[in-house]
Design an enzyme around this catalytic site. Structure first.
Site, PDB file in Angstrom:
ATOM      1  N   GLU A   1       0.850  -1.177   0.000  1.00  0.00           N
ATOM      2  CA  GLU A   1       0.000   0.000   0.000  1.00  0.00           C
ATOM      3  C   GLU A   1       0.893   1.236   0.000  1.00  0.00           C
ATOM      4  O   GLU A   1       1.832   1.334   0.774  1.00  0.00           O
ATOM      5  CB  GLU A   1      -0.909  -0.039   1.235  1.00  0.00           C
ATOM      6  N   HIS A   2       0.571   2.198  -0.853  1.00  0.00           N
ATOM      7  CA  HIS A   2       1.509   3.238  -1.234  1.00  0.00           C
ATOM      8  C   HIS A   2       1.557   4.436  -0.291  1.00  0.00           C
ATOM      9  O   HIS A   2       2.542   5.173  -0.255  1.00  0.00           O
ATOM     10  CB  HIS A   2       1.135   3.732  -2.647  1.00  0.00           C
ATOM     11  N   SER A   3       0.501   4.674   0.486  1.00  0.00           N
ATOM     12  CA  SER A   3       0.394   5.958   1.170  1.00  0.00           C
ATOM     13  C   SER A   3       1.462   6.229   2.239  1.00  0.00           C
ATOM     14  O   SER A   3       1.906   7.370   2.372  1.00  0.00           O
ATOM     15  CB  SER A   3      -1.005   6.114   1.777  1.00  0.00           C
TER      16      SER A   3
ATOM     17  N   CYS B   1       4.698   5.614   2.520  1.00  0.00           N
ATOM     18  CA  CYS B   1       6.007   6.072   2.055  1.00  0.00           C
ATOM     19  C   CYS B   1       6.106   5.862   0.555  1.00  0.00           C
ATOM     20  O   CYS B   1       5.350   5.090  -0.035  1.00  0.00           O
ATOM     21  CB  CYS B   1       7.142   5.353   2.773  1.00  0.00           C
TER      22      CYS B   1
END
Length: 605
Positions: A373-375, A377
Site C-alpha cells: 500500500e503506497h500511502s 512512504c
C-alpha cells in the site's frame, strides 16, 4: 601516557545533521513556471486548429496576473501561516497523504499499490524452479518456504539494523530520511473509511501482535511469530533465524493441507481489500459487527510487522507474438507471467491483504516479489529494503539440521465469522478485481542495443532525461498528439519530504519530437534540439528537488480557498489548468537495480 578518558574527552561529538524545512515557493515564481508549463499544450491546440497560441497565452497570463494580486496573495499568506504552525512540513503535515492517497476511492489493486518482481535466486537448485516437487504440501514447496523465510529474515534484519543505527546511522541526512521513511512500512495498515481512509498507528513495541508476520495461503490468513518472546517488556525482541521462521511457515502449510483434505475452503476476505474503497469500508464495518473474533483477527493483521503471501500455483501464460531478448534465456511469457503474479492475476488475486504497506510474495517455483500500500512512504523506500532482502541468496546451510517436523507452536489462525452477505460481497469483489486485472497489463522489454553507460559516456546525457525524451517521442508516434506528463522527483532533502511533480512535456521536448518526425530535419538539428530538451529537463528536475516545483504549491493554494465563504477564482476553474494535470502518461520510476525483473507503481488520477 594519556588515559583513555582524557583522549575521549578531547574528541568533539559528531553533530547530528538536520533536514531543512520544505519551503513555500514564491507566488510569482510559481505562476511564471506554471505559464511556461502550459505553453506546449497551447501550441499543440494551435497546431490542431483549436485556438491560437497568442490568444490562449494572453488569457492565461491575464488570469495569473489577476490571481497574483487578488485572491492569490490571500491564499499565499494563509499558506505561510500554515507553514509556521506546522511542526515539520506544510505539505506532509496537512494535505499530502489524504489528497494523494487516502481520499482516492479507486481500488488499490493496479491503481495504487506498487510492486517489485525479483530476479530468481541463483542459489536455489534448478530443479526447484519448475515449481513441481515431491515435497509439495498444499501446493507449497520446500524451496518456496526456504526462500520466503530467508527474505523475510533479511528484510526484518534490515529493519532492526536501521533502527539500531548499524545501517545508515542518523549522523547522515540519508540515514535520517531512510529511517523516518522505513519506519512507516512496518506494523501498520490502511483502514477503509467513507470519503477518506485512515492509516492506523503502530501498536506498542511490546505488543505480541507487533512481533508477528501475516501469512496468507489458499486465501486463509494466519499469524506466525518471527521474533522470540522476551522475559520483560523492556527486553529487545530477538529476530528468529531463517530456519525458525521456515518451521513456523511449514506448520501452517500442514494445517492448510489438513483443512483442504477435509473439504474446507476459505472465505476470501482478502479480496474485499482489493475493492472500491467505499465498498470495502461498508463491508469492513459489517464484518467487524458480526463477531468479536473478527475484530481481533483484523487488529492482528493491521499490527503485524509485514505480510507474506505464498501462492500454491505457478502462473503461466501462452506464448506472446512479441519476442524480445530476455536475460538468462528466460522466455518473454515466463517473464510476463512473473510480473502478473506480483501484480495479481485470476488465480491469486484473493490471496492478498492489499492494505499492508509491505507484502512479500513467493510462488511454488520460488519466483518472488513484493507489493504494498503506497500511502505511508514512496515506493523507492521499499525497493531499498527489498534490495537488501535479496542481495544475498538463500544459504542452504542456514536450514541444515532443520527442526524435526514437530509443531513449533505460536502460530494462529485468523479466521472470520461470516454471513451470506459477506460471501456474496466476496464474489462480487472478486468479479470486479478480475475486470481490473484483465484491463491492465505489465511487461518488460529488454533493450540491449545500448544502456546507461552509453547514454552517460558516449552521448553525454543524463539517462533519466534521455529516457523521458524517448517516452515523449514514443507517445507522439503512437498517439499523434502530446499529453501532460507526470514524473516523480523526490524532495527527500527536506524534513518529511515526499515528492514533487516534474512536468516532462515542455516547449523544448515538444520541439525535439517534432523535429524527429520531420523528414526534412537534419541529424545535427535533431541533436541540438535534444540537447536543449535535456538541459531543460535537468533544470526542472533540480527545481523540483529543491522545493521550487509548482504542482504541490498550486495544490496548497487551492486548498487554502474557502468555498464555504464564497471564495473562488477563474484561475483554478480554467479548463487548461485541469488538463495540464491529467497525466495520461505517468512515468514514476522505481529503482531498477540489478536485482529486479520489473517494477510498477500507481496510476494517477
Amino acid at each position: 601516557m594519556r588515559s583513555v578518558s582524557t583522549i575521549s574527552s578531547n574528541v568533539a561529538p559528531r553533530v547530528r545533521p538536520t533536514l531543512p524545512r520544505l519551503p513555500v515557493p514564491e507566488l510569482r515564481q510559481t505562476l511564471e513556471r506554471y505559464l511556461a508549463s502550459l505553453e506546449p499544450l497551447m501550441r499543440e491546440d494551435e497546431r490542431l486548429g483549436k485556438a491560437s497560441y497568442e490568444a490562449s497565452y494572453a488569457i492565461r497570463s491575464k488570469r495569473a496576473h489577476e490571481f497574483e494580486y487578488t485572491i492569490g496573495k490571500v491564499l499565499q499568506d494563509r499558506l505561510y501561516a500554515l507553514d509556521r504552525a506546522s511542526p515539520n512540513n506544510w505539505l506532509d503535515d496537512n494535505f499530502w497523504i489524504n489528497k494523494a492517497y487516502l481520499e482516492w476511492r479507486a481500488p488499490l489493486l493496479v491503481n495504487s499499490n506498487w510492486w517489485l518482481a525479483f530476479h530468481d535466486d541463483e542459489l536455489v537448485p534448478p530443479s526447484a524452479l519448475t515449481g513441481e516437487s515431491s515435497d509439495s504440501r498444499a501446493g507449497i514447496t520446500l524451496w518456496q518456504i526456504r526462500r520466503a523465510a530467508w527474505i523475510v529474515h533479511r528484510v526484518l534484519d534490515f529493519k532492526e539494523q536501521l533502527h539500531s543505527g548499524e545501517l545508515h546511522p542518523e549522523t547522515t541526512r540519508t540515514g535520517i530520511w531512510l529511517r523516518q521513511s522505513t519506519s512507516k512500512m512496518f506494523n501498520i495498515g490502511r483502514l477503509p473509511a467513507p470519503l477518506c481512509d485512515i492509516v492506523c498507528s503502530p501498536p506498542p513495541a511490546d505488543s505480541p501482535d507487533a512481533r508477528k508476520l501475516l501469512l496468507t495461503i489458499h486465501n486463509w490468513f494466519y499469524a506466525i511469530p518471527v521474533y522470540h518472546q522476551t522475559n520483560s517488556p523492556t527486553d529487545v525482541p530477538q529476530l528468529m533465524s531463517p530456519k525458525e521462521i521456515a518451521a513456523q511457515i511449514s506448520a501452517v502449510v500442514l494445517d492448510v493441507e489438513q483443512r483442504l483434505t477435509s473439504g474446507e475452503s476459505a472465505v476470501p476476505i482478502g479480496i474485499l481489500t482489493a475493492d472500491h474503497r467505499d465498498h470495502w469500508a461498508a463491508n469492513q464495518k459489517h464484518l467487524l459487527s458480526l463477531d468479536p473474533k473478527n475484530r481481533k483477527s483484523y487488529q492482528t493483521m493491521l499490527a503485524s510487522v509485514m505480510g507474506l503471501s505464498l501462492d500454491h500455483l505457478t502462473h503461466t501464460i501462452p506464448p506472446s507474438p512479441r519476442t524480445s531478448h530476455c536475460p538468462q534465456t528466460i522466455s518473454q511469457q515466463t517473464l510476463d507471467a512473473h510480473l502478473h503474479t506480483i501484480r495479481g492475476h485470476s488465480l491469486n488475486v484473493s490471496n492478498r491483504f492489499y492494505d499492508k504497506p509491505f507484502t512479500l510474495i513467493v510462488d511454488p517455483s520460488t519466483r518472488a516479489g513484493a507489493t504494498g500500500e503506497h500511502s505511508p512512504c514512496d515506493a523507492l523506500v521499499p525497493s531499498i529494503v527489498a534490495e537488501y532482502g535479496i542481495v544475498q541468496g538463500v544459504d542452504e546451510a542456514a536450514f541444515e539440521g532443520a527442526l524435526d517436523g514437530t509443531d513449533p507452536g505460536g502460530w494462529e489462525r485468523l479466521d472470520w465469522i461470516v454471513d451470506d452477505k459477506i460471501r456474496k460481497e466476496c464474489d462480487a469483489a472478486h468479479a470486479r478485481a478480475l475486470k481490473i486485472v484483465e484491463d491492465s497489463d505489465d511487461s518488460v522489454l529488454w533493450f540491449e542495443g545500448y544502456g546507461t553507460d552509453w547514454i552517460k559516456g558516449i552521448a553525454k546525457f543524463a539517462p533519466d532525461a534521455y529516457i523521458q525524451m524517448v517516452l515523449q517521442l514514443a507517445w507522439y508516434k503512437t498517439r499523434g498528439e502530446f499529453t501532460a506528463t507526470y514524473e516523480t522527483v523526490l524532495t527527500r532533502m527536506f524534513k518529511h519530504g515526499r515528492t514533487e511533480t516534474l512536468r516532462t512535456l515542455t516547449n523544448d521536448s515538444r520541439a525535439w519530437v517534432l523535429r524527429m518526425v520531420d523528414p526534412q530535419s537534419t541529424p545535427t538539428t535533431r541533436y541540438t534540439a535534444l540537447q536543449r530538451a535535456i538541459q531543460t529537463h535537468g533544470r526542472l528536475t533540480r527545481e523540483a528537488a529543491t522545493g521550487k516545483g509548482i504542482d504541490r504549491h498550486l495544490l496548497g493554494l487551492r486548498l487554502m480557498l474557502r468555498p464555504e465563504e464564497g471564495e473562488h477564482t477563474p484561475f483554478f476553474e480554467d479548463e487548461l489548468f485541469e488538463r495540464s494535470q491529467q497525466w495520461k502518461l505517468s512515468t514514476s520510476g522505481l529503482s531498477a537495480g540489478h536485482l529486479f525483473r520489473g517494477t510498477g507503481g500507481r496510476n494517477l488520477k
